[in-house]
Motif scaffolding. Sequence first.
Motif, short mmCIF file in Angstrom:
data_model
loop_
_atom_site.label_atom_id
_atom_site.label_comp_id
_atom_site.label_asym_id
_atom_site.label_seq_id
_atom_site.Cartn_x
_atom_site.Cartn_y
_atom_site.Cartn_z
N VAL A 58 -3.49 0.94 -3.21
CA VAL A 58 -3.18 -0.44 -2.95
C VAL A 58 -2.68 -0.98 -4.18
CG1 VAL A 58 -3.68 -2.66 -2.15
CG2 VAL A 58 -5.16 -0.76 -1.42
N ALA A 59 -1.29 -1.17 -4.36
CA ALA A 59 -0.66 -1.50 -5.65
C ALA A 59 -0.46 -2.95 -5.86
CB ALA A 59 0.76 -1.35 -5.64
N LEU A 60 -0.45 -3.91 -4.55
CA LEU A 60 -0.41 -5.10 -4.54
C LEU A 60 -1.24 -5.72 -3.48
CD1 LEU A 60 3.26 -6.29 -5.27
CD2 LEU A 60 1.16 -6.35 -6.95
N THR A 71 5.48 -3.28 -11.67
CA THR A 71 6.83 -2.66 -11.49
C THR A 71 6.92 -2.78 -9.65
OG1 THR A 71 7.04 -1.29 -13.08
CG2 THR A 71 8.14 -0.62 -11.38
N THR A 72 5.77 -2.62 -9.18
CA THR A 72 5.84 -2.67 -7.66
C THR A 72 6.36 -4.14 -7.23
OG1 THR A 72 4.18 -0.98 -7.58
CG2 THR A 72 4.51 -2.59 -5.58
N LEU A 73 5.97 -5.00 -7.97
CA LEU A 73 6.29 -6.49 -7.64
C LEU A 73 7.68 -6.48 -7.83
CD1 LEU A 73 5.29 -9.22 -7.08
CD2 LEU A 73 4.93 -9.95 -9.39
N ILE A 129 0.95 -1.28 0.11
CA ILE A 129 -0.06 0.02 0.04
C ILE A 129 0.93 1.38 0.00
CG2 ILE A 129 -1.92 1.22 1.32
CD1 ILE A 129 -2.71 -1.24 2.44
N TYR A 130 0.57 2.11 -1.02
CA TYR A 130 1.46 3.14 -0.97
C TYR A 130 0.99 4.40 -0.42
CZ TYR A 130 4.74 1.40 -4.89
OH TYR A 130 5.62 0.71 -5.41
N GLY A 131 -0.02 4.49 -0.19
CA GLY A 131 -0.96 5.54 0.31
C GLY A 131 -2.51 4.95 0.43
N1 LIG Z 1 6.09 5.41 -5.38
C1 LIG Z 1 4.87 5.21 -5.59
N2 LIG Z 1 4.00 6.05 -4.76
C2 LIG Z 1 2.52 6.02 -4.80
N3 LIG Z 1 2.01 5.34 -5.72
C3 LIG Z 1 2.93 4.41 -6.41
C4 LIG Z 1 3.91 4.51 -6.39
N4 LIG Z 1 4.55 3.58 -7.51
C5 LIG Z 1 3.42 2.97 -8.01
N5 LIG Z 1 2.28 3.56 -7.49
C6 LIG Z 1 0.94 3.24 -7.74
O1 LIG Z 1 0.74 1.77 -7.60
C7 LIG Z 1 0.08 1.14 -8.82
C8 LIG Z 1 0.95 -0.01 -9.46
O2 LIG Z 1 2.03 0.75 -10.15
P1 LIG Z 1 3.19 0.03 -10.89
O3 LIG Z 1 3.56 -1.02 -9.85
O4 LIG Z 1 4.05 0.85 -11.43
O5 LIG Z 1 2.46 -0.93 -11.94
P2 LIG Z 1 2.84 -1.25 -13.47
O6 LIG Z 1 4.17 -1.30 -13.32
O7 LIG Z 1 1.85 -2.36 -13.53
O8 LIG Z 1 2.29 -0.11 -14.28
C9 LIG Z 1 -0.30 2.40 -9.60
O9 LIG Z 1 -1.65 2.81 -9.34
C10 LIG Z 1 0.57 3.44 -9.20
O10 LIG Z 1 0.22 4.73 -9.54
#
Ligand SMILES: Nc1ncnc2c1ncn2[C@@H]1O[C@H](COP(=O)(O)OP(=O)(O)O)[C@@H](O)[C@H]1O
Length: 226
Positions: free
Chosen positions: A16-18, A42-44, A10-12
């Motif tokens: 919720v990214a994952l 990318t988060t993964l 969770i970034y904020g």
């Molecule tokens: N550093 C960060 N801070 C806040 N939100 C983020 C950050 N990095 C990614 N996100 C959010 O997390 C979600 C997943 O992003 P990401 O993992 O980059 O997806 P993908 O690589 O599949 O495009 C998106 O909604 C993105 O906006």
Amino acid sequence: MIKLHGVTKIYGPDCVALRDINLNIVSGDFVSIVGQSGSGKTTLIKLLIAEEKPTKGNIEISGWDVAKIGVSDIPYLRRQIGVVFQDFKLLPKKTVYENVAFALEVAGEKYSRIKQIVPQVLDVVGLANKKNRYPCQLSGGEQQRVVVARSLAHRPKIIVADEPTGNLDSINTVEVIDIFKKINEFGTTVILVTHNREVVNHLRRRVITLHEGKIINDEIDGKYRL
Ligand SMILES: Nc1ncnc2c1ncn2[C@@H]1O[C@H](COP(=O)(O)OP(=O)(O)O)[C@@H](O)[C@H]1O
Ligand SMILES: [Mg+2]
């Protein structure tokens, strides 16, 4: 072996990214990760290389508990995992050879070892004959192959690549993917994030689909694994 158990990021409050990811990747596998933009790919990858920490859950990579790894251990983890991103980050004032050598120099590798390793990895990516060129004298595909060579310099057990062919045309894409296939045949685990369905179909290996932070599909050559 890579094991994710109940991984949530969770970034904020609104992001919720994952969500509760459970995933096992056996050594030597070639796994593609697909999904729309924003699905968490990318988060993964960032969690695997300890660039981000999970909000919840465990990540185990060859015995390391990556979720709890200390800052001083991160360089050791990173030597086990080669990383390739879409935007090439080659040093423009260094030659192909020097770009790869530099990754080893900063890790404190001996000069004699560097002299041995660099030609080997340049050979793997088919650029031994261009070792004295500067990045600006290479095509986009060749530059990306240098990035791949650099990621191999530490002989990682795992290579993670986030959209490595995102900026490449189809011919260069095939060349880069073929290199990953070759690296995988040597026994290295490959985790490839890609938008390119053709690449995935051509590979005929395991494909994980992410959607809004969840795994919605996990298949091998079109057959479900879940
Ligand atoms: N550093 C960060 N801070 C806040 N939100 C983020 C950050 N990095 C990614 N996100 C959010 O997390 C979600 C997943 O992003 P990401 O993992 O980059 O997806 P993908 O690589 O599949 O495009 C998106 O909604 C993105 O906006
Ligand atoms: Mg991404």
